[in-house]
Scaffold this motif. Sequence first.
Motif, PDB file in Angstrom:
ATOM      1  N   GLY A  17     104.587  -5.905  10.532  1.00 19.51           N
ATOM      2  CA  GLY A  17     103.702  -4.912  11.137  1.00 19.51           C
ATOM      3  C   GLY A  17     102.940  -5.465  12.320  1.00 19.51           C
TER       4      GLY A  17
ATOM      5  N   LEU B 273     103.386  -4.319  16.152  1.00 20.38           N
ATOM      6  CA  LEU B 273     102.193  -3.830  16.844  1.00 20.38           C
ATOM      7  C   LEU B 273     102.061  -4.482  18.221  1.00 20.38           C
ATOM      8  CD1 LEU B 273      99.748  -1.978  16.511  1.00 20.38           C
ATOM      9  CD2 LEU B 273      98.495  -3.926  15.603  1.00 20.38           C
TER      10      LEU B 273
ATOM     11  N   LEU C 220     104.141   1.900  17.326  1.00 22.72           N
ATOM     12  CA  LEU C 220     103.482   2.694  16.290  1.00 22.72           C
ATOM     13  C   LEU C 220     104.222   2.660  14.962  1.00 22.72           C
ATOM     14  CD1 LEU C 220     102.370   5.774  18.396  1.00 22.72           C
ATOM     15  CD2 LEU C 220     101.031   3.772  17.738  1.00 22.72           C
TER      16      LEU C 220
ATOM     17  N   SER D 264     104.671   0.169  13.388  1.00 26.76           N
ATOM     18  CA  SER D 264     103.986  -0.858  12.618  1.00 26.76           C
ATOM     19  C   SER D 264     102.905  -0.299  11.701  1.00 26.76           C
ATOM     20  CB  SER D 264     103.358  -1.879  13.555  1.00 26.76           C
ATOM     21  OG  SER D 264     102.317  -1.272  14.297  1.00 26.76           O
ATOM     22  N   LEU D 265     102.361   0.857  12.018  1.00 28.13           N
ATOM     23  CA  LEU D 265     101.236   1.378  11.232  1.00 28.13           C
ATOM     24  C   LEU D 265     101.573   1.596   9.757  1.00 28.13           C
ATOM     25  CD1 LEU D 265      99.561   3.739  13.824  1.00 28.13           C
ATOM     26  CD2 LEU D 265      98.908   1.423  13.156  1.00 28.13           C
TER      27      LEU D 265
ATOM     28  N   LEU E 108     101.775  -1.846   8.051  1.00 25.75           N
ATOM     29  CA  LEU E 108     100.473  -2.480   7.843  1.00 25.75           C
ATOM     30  C   LEU E 108      99.677  -1.789   6.746  1.00 25.75           C
ATOM     31  CD1 LEU E 108      99.398  -3.233  11.516  1.00 25.75           C
ATOM     32  CD2 LEU E 108      99.906  -4.893   9.724  1.00 25.75           C
ATOM     33  N   ILE E 109      99.698  -0.469   6.722  1.00 25.26           N
ATOM     34  CA  ILE E 109      98.937   0.271   5.713  1.00 25.26           C
ATOM     35  C   ILE E 109      99.452  -0.018   4.310  1.00 25.26           C
ATOM     36  CG2 ILE E 109      98.426   2.587   4.849  1.00 25.26           C
ATOM     37  CD1 ILE E 109      98.261   3.458   7.813  1.00 25.26           C
TER      38      ILE E 109
END
Length: 63
Positions: free
Chosen positions: A16, A20, A35, A37-38, A41-42
């Motif tokens: 992620g 990013l 995007l 990557s969001l 990461l979450i």
Amino acid sequence: MKNVGGFDRGFRIILGIALLSLFYFLPGYWKLFGLISLPLLITGLTQKCGINKLLGRNTCRIN
């Protein structure tokens, strides 16, 4: 209930962050690839993944 743990969690966070960086280095519409990557990461930070839940997978040893 947490269903992301160990190697899976670390891999999602590192990938992620790497994706990013595309947001900052690529020009124009190519920034949109950053995007992606969001969600990685979450799910890595919260240790909850909807797709894992649908598939019945659990990589977290401790619930």
